[in-house]
Design an enzyme around this catalytic site. Structure first.
Site, PDB file in Angstrom:
ATOM      1  N   ARG A  57       2.473   2.710  -0.154  1.00  0.00           N
ATOM      2  CA  ARG A  57       2.913   1.359  -0.515  1.00  0.00           C
ATOM      3  C   ARG A  57       2.017   0.308   0.123  1.00  0.00           C
ATOM      4  NH1 ARG A  57       8.334  -0.123   2.915  1.00  0.00           N
ATOM      5  NH2 ARG A  57       8.103   1.371   4.598  1.00  0.00           N
ATOM      6  N   LYS A  93       1.363  -3.868   3.177  1.00  0.00           N
ATOM      7  CA  LYS A  93       2.571  -3.044   3.107  1.00  0.00           C
ATOM      8  C   LYS A  93       3.433  -3.671   2.015  1.00  0.00           C
ATOM      9  CE  LYS A  93       5.913  -0.958   6.320  1.00  0.00           C
ATOM     10  NZ  LYS A  93       6.316  -0.915   7.742  1.00  0.00           N
ATOM     11  N   ASP A 120       8.867   3.420  -4.452  1.00  0.00           N
ATOM     12  CA  ASP A 120       8.607   2.291  -5.351  1.00  0.00           C
ATOM     13  C   ASP A 120       7.402   1.460  -4.915  1.00  0.00           C
ATOM     14  OD1 ASP A 120       9.606   1.048  -3.109  1.00  0.00           O
ATOM     15  OD2 ASP A 120      11.369   0.174  -4.087  1.00  0.00           O
ATOM     16  N   ASP A 142       0.534   9.946  11.538  1.00  0.00           N
ATOM     17  CA  ASP A 142      -0.012   9.008  10.546  1.00  0.00           C
ATOM     18  C   ASP A 142       0.229   7.563  10.962  1.00  0.00           C
ATOM     19  OD1 ASP A 142       2.697  10.022   9.928  1.00  0.00           O
ATOM     20  OD2 ASP A 142       2.690   8.473   8.384  1.00  0.00           O
TER      21      ASP A 142
HETATM   22  P1  AMP Z   1       6.011   5.389   7.174  1.00  0.00           P
HETATM   23  O1  AMP Z   1       7.136   6.176   7.689  1.00  0.00           O
HETATM   24  O2  AMP Z   1       6.328   3.974   6.817  1.00  0.00           O
HETATM   25  O3  AMP Z   1       4.790   5.466   8.035  1.00  0.00           O
HETATM   26  O4  AMP Z   1       5.628   6.038   5.778  1.00  0.00           O
HETATM   27  C1  AMP Z   1       5.403   7.412   5.608  1.00  0.00           C
HETATM   28  C2  AMP Z   1       4.811   7.659   4.243  1.00  0.00           C
HETATM   29  O5  AMP Z   1       5.739   7.298   3.222  1.00  0.00           O
HETATM   30  C3  AMP Z   1       3.552   6.904   3.972  1.00  0.00           C
HETATM   31  O6  AMP Z   1       2.744   7.722   3.185  1.00  0.00           O
HETATM   32  C4  AMP Z   1       4.072   5.713   3.204  1.00  0.00           C
HETATM   33  O7  AMP Z   1       3.063   5.101   2.441  1.00  0.00           O
HETATM   34  C5  AMP Z   1       5.156   6.328   2.357  1.00  0.00           C
HETATM   35  N1  AMP Z   1       6.169   5.369   1.918  1.00  0.00           N
HETATM   36  C6  AMP Z   1       7.116   4.794   2.686  1.00  0.00           C
HETATM   37  N2  AMP Z   1       7.885   3.966   1.954  1.00  0.00           N
HETATM   38  C7  AMP Z   1       7.420   4.006   0.681  1.00  0.00           C
HETATM   39  C8  AMP Z   1       7.772   3.384  -0.558  1.00  0.00           C
HETATM   40  N3  AMP Z   1       8.786   2.508  -0.634  1.00  0.00           N
HETATM   41  N4  AMP Z   1       7.050   3.674  -1.649  1.00  0.00           N
HETATM   42  C9  AMP Z   1       6.027   4.536  -1.595  1.00  0.00           C
HETATM   43  N5  AMP Z   1       5.650   5.164  -0.486  1.00  0.00           N
HETATM   44  C10 AMP Z   1       6.320   4.908   0.652  1.00  0.00           C
HETATM   45 MG    MG Z   2       3.189   4.688   8.390  1.00  0.00          MG
END
Ligand code: AMP
Ligand code: MG
Length: 468
Positions: free
Chosen positions: A96, A116, A128, A263
């Protein structure tokens, strides 16, 4: 006093293009029904020569993502893998967000503008690609508070409301949408290296090491470090040094990041990606921020261990191109560096002169016990010591009695404001004003107060134990 971030002209430098073929995928931003400017960082826009943009131009770039002049022609969704709660996940990447632009600041450091909530990418899976406005407001609050506390953090650069209705299980829904832009020293994560190692892309792994060393330079490893001249070894030393300080900075800030997955670990050592964070309401090692962290893996007291573990995953990823013993030697520096940084940062925060790591660490431990015993809010306790509004209690007062006040910090007492903490009740009330009355003043006021707090505390100490 902390000096204002340095102004500099706009200097585009999209270095990522040299490795774009295998580090990311070109993508386009979502077409949002609306783009209403909610926050522009008027402290940091000047550091990358973007203060002159009108609000209309700002929205064109950071809401519509028209390319910046001589910058990336198309945004790049970065590829990476990562350990999430200790489980390896190859199905992630910028789902995202994307890298929108790269530029140099006045110190010639390379900075990224990354997003983001800018829409779906090849890595979105079922997501989404969106960010809630509340999520964006929480990013602003976390970055401003951490910066005030001297934590090396990404900056929230822009928040634009985008006029969609989002459905989320952790917010009353439908909820408002936004797109955020962050300013940070790159977006190369431990997970970026893990992906290349896992796919067996050895040449690219070595190339990413070279990219990291060239674009985010650091000191050379200590004289006695084995294989200290090898690029992968050099990089691991630098990352261990940076992340040991990051871990210490979280502990002295009383901050719980919540999702310390590989990550979410920038090799520049900069903290970023603020989701379910909390600040401690009381001193409690087991305090957990994320509701989905049932095991307490990333609770307050286990953050240094989690970050050290992440460093070990970088070492693992570098194994195909580096000597194991030399990697282990770099990794083993974490603990001492962490403790040195913890001592240094605690003394800075309390405005006292160090008595050496052992004594300082005892003091840190006693401080935690005192804060817990007094059922105090950590941030209020720190301020009360620094500004001598109370001498603390019990054993802590005795220990503190042998410490001299750092007179270079003494002038700050005149700048003492009401303690600025960041407890969940206040966060929710700032959000409620926006959600219920579209009243942004509590947020604006809080940002101003946090910036004053940071000015009064002054710059954090340089990381301890850096090799030269
Ligand atoms: P995070 O926990 O925010 O570091 O995200 C972990 C993974 O989930 C990353 O690859 C993000 O890009 C993906 N991700 C989190 N929220 C969304 C979303 N609403 N739509 C698409 N990908 C998401
Ligand atoms: Mg992240």
């Amino acid at each position: 006093m902390r000096s204002l971030p340095q102004a500099a002209p706009y200097r585009p430098d999209p270095q990522i293009q040299a490795i774009a073929d295998w580090i990311g995928d070109p993508v386009d931003a979502a077409g949002f029904p609306k783009a209403q400017l909610r926050f522009r960082n008027d402290r940091y826009d000047r550091t990358v020569g973007l203060a002159e943009l009108s609000d209309e131009q700002w929205v064109q770039h950071f809401g519509r993502f028209d390319p910046l002049p001589d910058n990336l022609p198309r945004p790049l969704a970065l590829r990476y893998h990562g350990h999430q709660f200790r489980t390896y996940n190859p199905q992630i990447g910028d789902g995202r967000g994307f890298l929108y632009a790269q530029l140099r600041d006045g110190d010639n450091r390379l900075l990224d503008l990354g997003t983001k909530g800018s829409g779906q990418t090849p890595h979105s899976r079922d997501g989404d690609g969106r960010l809630t406005l509340k999520g964006a407001v929480r990013e602003i609050l976390a970055t401003e508070m951490l910066e005030a506390q001297g934590v090396n953090t990404s900056k929230t650069f822009s928040v634009i409301e985008t006029g969609e209705e989002l459905w989320r299980s952790d917010e009353p829904s439908p909820t408002r949408s936004a797109v955020m832009v962050r300013l940070s020293h790159g977006h190369i994560r431990i997970g970026s290296f893990q992906r290349l190692a896992s796919l067996g892309e050895k040449d690219n792994l070595a190339a990413l090491v070279d990219y990291a060393l060239a674009q985010y330079p650091g000191p050379t490893p200590p004289d006695d470090a084995p294989a200290r001249d090898e690029p992968a070894i050099m990089l691991l030393h630098q990352v261990v040094e940076r992340l040991a300080d990051l871990a210490a900075s979280y502990m002295v800030a009383g901050f719980v990041h919540g999702v310390l997955n590989t990550d979410n670990m920038n090799i520049s050592g900069e903290s970023f990606d603020y989701g379910p964070w909390r600040w401690l309401p009381a001193w409690e090692g087991g305090f957990t921020a994320a509701y989905f962290d049932q095991q307490g893996l990333y609770c307050f007291g286990r953050q240094p261990e989690a970050i050290h573990w992440n460093c070990a995953q970088l070492a693992n990823a570098l194994l195909p191109i580096a000597d194991k013993g030399a990697l282990v030697a770099a990794l083993n520096r974490f603990s001492d560096l962490y403790h040195d940084n913890l001592a240094r940062r605690m003394c800075w925060r309390l405005g006292i002169i160090s008595q050496g790591p052992d004594a300082d660490l005892n003091l840190f431990k006693a401080m935690g016990e005192s804060i817990a015993g007094a059922k105090a809010v950590p941030e209020e306790f720190f301020d009360s010591i620094r500004y001598r509004t109370s001498a603390g209690s019990g054993e802590f007062a005795d220990l503190l009695g042998s410490y001299d006040r750092d007179e270079t910090q003494a002038a700050d007492s005149t700048a003492r404001q009401e303690t600025q903490s960041m407890l969940i009740e206040e966060v929710e009330s700032i959000w409620d004003a926006i959600a219920e009355q579209d009243d942004w003043k509590p947020l604006t006021d809080k940002i101003a107060a946090l910036r004053e707090k940071g000015d009064a505390l002054g710059p954090a100490p340089e990381p301890a134990g850096l090799s030269g």
